[in-house]
Design an enzyme around this catalytic site. Structure first.
Site, short mmCIF file in Angstrom:
data_model
loop_
_atom_site.label_atom_id
_atom_site.label_comp_id
_atom_site.label_asym_id
_atom_site.label_seq_id
_atom_site.Cartn_x
_atom_site.Cartn_y
_atom_site.Cartn_z
N ARG A 112 14.66 -9.35 -11.63
CA ARG A 112 14.12 -9.41 -12.98
C ARG A 112 15.21 -9.43 -14.05
O ARG A 112 14.94 -9.22 -15.23
CB ARG A 112 13.18 -8.22 -13.22
CG ARG A 112 11.90 -8.28 -12.40
CD ARG A 112 11.00 -7.09 -12.67
NE ARG A 112 9.76 -7.18 -11.91
CZ ARG A 112 8.81 -6.25 -11.91
NH1 ARG A 112 8.97 -5.15 -12.63
NH2 ARG A 112 7.71 -6.41 -11.19
N GLU A 156 10.38 -13.23 -3.85
CA GLU A 156 8.94 -13.40 -3.62
C GLU A 156 8.64 -13.78 -2.17
O GLU A 156 7.65 -13.32 -1.60
CB GLU A 156 8.37 -14.45 -4.58
CG GLU A 156 8.38 -14.04 -6.04
CD GLU A 156 7.54 -12.80 -6.32
OE1 GLU A 156 6.66 -12.46 -5.50
OE2 GLU A 156 7.78 -12.16 -7.36
N THR A 177 6.84 -7.54 3.18
CA THR A 177 7.73 -6.40 3.18
C THR A 177 7.53 -5.59 1.92
O THR A 177 7.45 -6.14 0.82
CB THR A 177 9.21 -6.87 3.25
OG1 THR A 177 9.36 -7.79 4.33
CG2 THR A 177 10.15 -5.69 3.46
N TYR A 227 0.48 -18.40 -4.47
CA TYR A 227 1.00 -17.17 -5.08
C TYR A 227 2.48 -17.32 -5.44
O TYR A 227 2.89 -17.04 -6.58
CB TYR A 227 0.83 -15.97 -4.16
CG TYR A 227 1.70 -14.82 -4.60
CD1 TYR A 227 1.32 -14.04 -5.69
CD2 TYR A 227 2.94 -14.58 -4.00
CE1 TYR A 227 2.15 -13.03 -6.16
CE2 TYR A 227 3.78 -13.58 -4.47
CZ TYR A 227 3.37 -12.80 -5.54
OH TYR A 227 4.21 -11.81 -6.02
N ASP A 253 -2.23 -11.57 -5.64
CA ASP A 253 -1.79 -10.94 -4.39
C ASP A 253 -2.61 -9.68 -4.17
O ASP A 253 -3.62 -9.44 -4.85
CB ASP A 253 -0.29 -10.62 -4.43
CG ASP A 253 0.07 -9.48 -5.37
OD1 ASP A 253 -0.80 -9.03 -6.16
OD2 ASP A 253 1.23 -9.03 -5.33
N CYS A 278 -2.37 2.09 -9.65
CA CYS A 278 -3.66 1.76 -9.03
C CYS A 278 -3.46 1.53 -7.54
O CYS A 278 -3.74 0.47 -7.00
CB CYS A 278 -4.24 0.52 -9.71
SG CYS A 278 -5.98 0.20 -9.31
N CYS A 334 -5.54 7.59 -11.96
CA CYS A 334 -6.39 7.08 -13.03
C CYS A 334 -6.10 7.73 -14.39
O CYS A 334 -6.27 7.09 -15.43
CB CYS A 334 -7.86 7.29 -12.67
SG CYS A 334 -8.40 6.37 -11.19
#
Length: 349
Positions: free
Chosen positions: A33, A49, A55, A129, A147, A196, A203
């Site tokens: 990134r 990706e 993995t 994807y 995904d 999540c 939550c």
């Protein structure tokens, strides 16, 4: 409120803003990134990706750094021999990914690195994807990813127990913030990976809690319902270790899963076939003399579990330096049996 009504009532701009604000503060700092949104190195994004398809991130980081050290550019990857690529991929599993990376790198060196979803989708080993991920993260194209993390987040947000692939893609497309598509895709994936989560969603700190139908139900982990998985089938085989852990007779494997890798000579057992019969067939092919059973190792791959009986054997065939060969985990386990047996003989636990 049912899922259809929830979709109608969901304030999409507010959801987008809440998720991106959370991401800007809590997004994971991952090596692929680096750089400004929409201007990242597509090679690094692509390798990451592909690697993370099978993995987990924590484990994948080690493999990613190793692979990028060996092949820091698409040109370096394309020029490398396939054996070197497989060796660098060792331990990652699903080796067809490495073979496709190598093939696609050659295509990119010849024809240029794609800058669009369609261009990435045309490369071997790249599905919808991965094409959406690279196009959005590296080129800011407005493509929503789909995904496992995205599926779980959206199923819970909309209260859908049985989300189909088209349903997930449609909701992802509708939610995508076109002003920051790459960041939004990363935000949904990071939310699924860190907040999540499948078994213990947090939550109380979720930026989407106010709109989440699964949270409102009181049973967030019921969304989505578990997928029905095919039963794992045991596949029996025998292998021979001619040599030792450092130098052994190795053969190049064939097939979709382990094709291209080196490994101990092996033979599949027919259903209900005795191991001794398969061993005799293997040793006849190698002109080898079978010895003692060293032990049994197992290795799971998708819907199959290989149960491999490993025997010592003697043969005049040339040994290969094990450290130089790309081996599967299954073969590393098999080689480890000799050291374990030696240790037990000398009372080492």
């Amino acid at each position: 409120m049912n899922a259809a009504l929830a979709q109608q009532a969901l304030p999409i701009p507010a959801v987008q803003q809440a998720l991106l604000t959370w991401f800007d503060q809590h997004g994971r700092a991952l090596p692929w990134r680096l750089g400004e949104e929409g201007a990242r190195d597509p090679y690094r994004v692509w390798v990451a990706e592909i690697l993370l398809q099978q993995t987990q991130v924590a484990r994948g980081l080690v493999y990613y750094e190793r692979f990028l050290t060996a092949f820091p550019s698409v040109e370096a990857l394309a020029e490398a021999p396939i054996d070197a690529v497989l060796k660098a991929w060792e331990g990652c599993g699903y080796y067809a990914r490495a073979r496709n990376l190598h093939k696609a790198a050659g295509m990119m060196v010849a024809g240029g690195i794609p800058s669009t979803y369609a261009g990435w989708l045309a490369l071997p080993g790249v599905g919808p994807y991965t094409a959406a991920a690279v196009a959005s993260l590296a080129f800011n194209e407005g493509r929503a990813v789909n995904d496992g993390n995205v599926r779980r987040v959206l199923a819970r947000l909309y209260g859908e127990r049985l989300p189909t692939e088209p349903w997930v893609q449609a909701r992802a497309d509708a939610l995508l913030d076109l002003s920051r598509p790459g960041a939004f895709n990363e935000a949904v994936m990071d939310l699924g990976a860190t907040i999540c989560t499948p078994k213990a969603p947090r939550c109380k700190v979720c930026p989407l809690a106010a709109w989440c139908e699964a949270r409102a139900s009181g049973e967030p982990t019921a969304f989505p319902a578990p997928k029905v998985r095919a039963a794992v089938r045991d596949v029996g085989a025998v292998a021979v270790l001619i040599g030792n852990e450092q130098h052994a007779v190795l053969e190049r494997r064939e097939g979709a899963l382990l094709g291209g890798l080196m490994g101990l000579p092996s033979e599949l057992r027919e259903p209900d076939e005795a191991g001794a019969k398969a061993l005799a067939r293997l040793c006849a092919r190698l002109n080898a003399t079978p010895g003692a059973l060293l032990g049994t190792v197992t290795h799971s791959m998708t819907h199959r579990r290989i149960v491999l009986d490993v025997y010592a054997a003697q043969s005049g065939q040339a040994r290969t330096p094990v450290q130089d060969a790309a081996l599967s985990r299954l073969d590393h386990k098999a080689l480890g049996l000799l050291a374990a047996r030696r240790g037990s003989l000398f009372g080492v636990e």
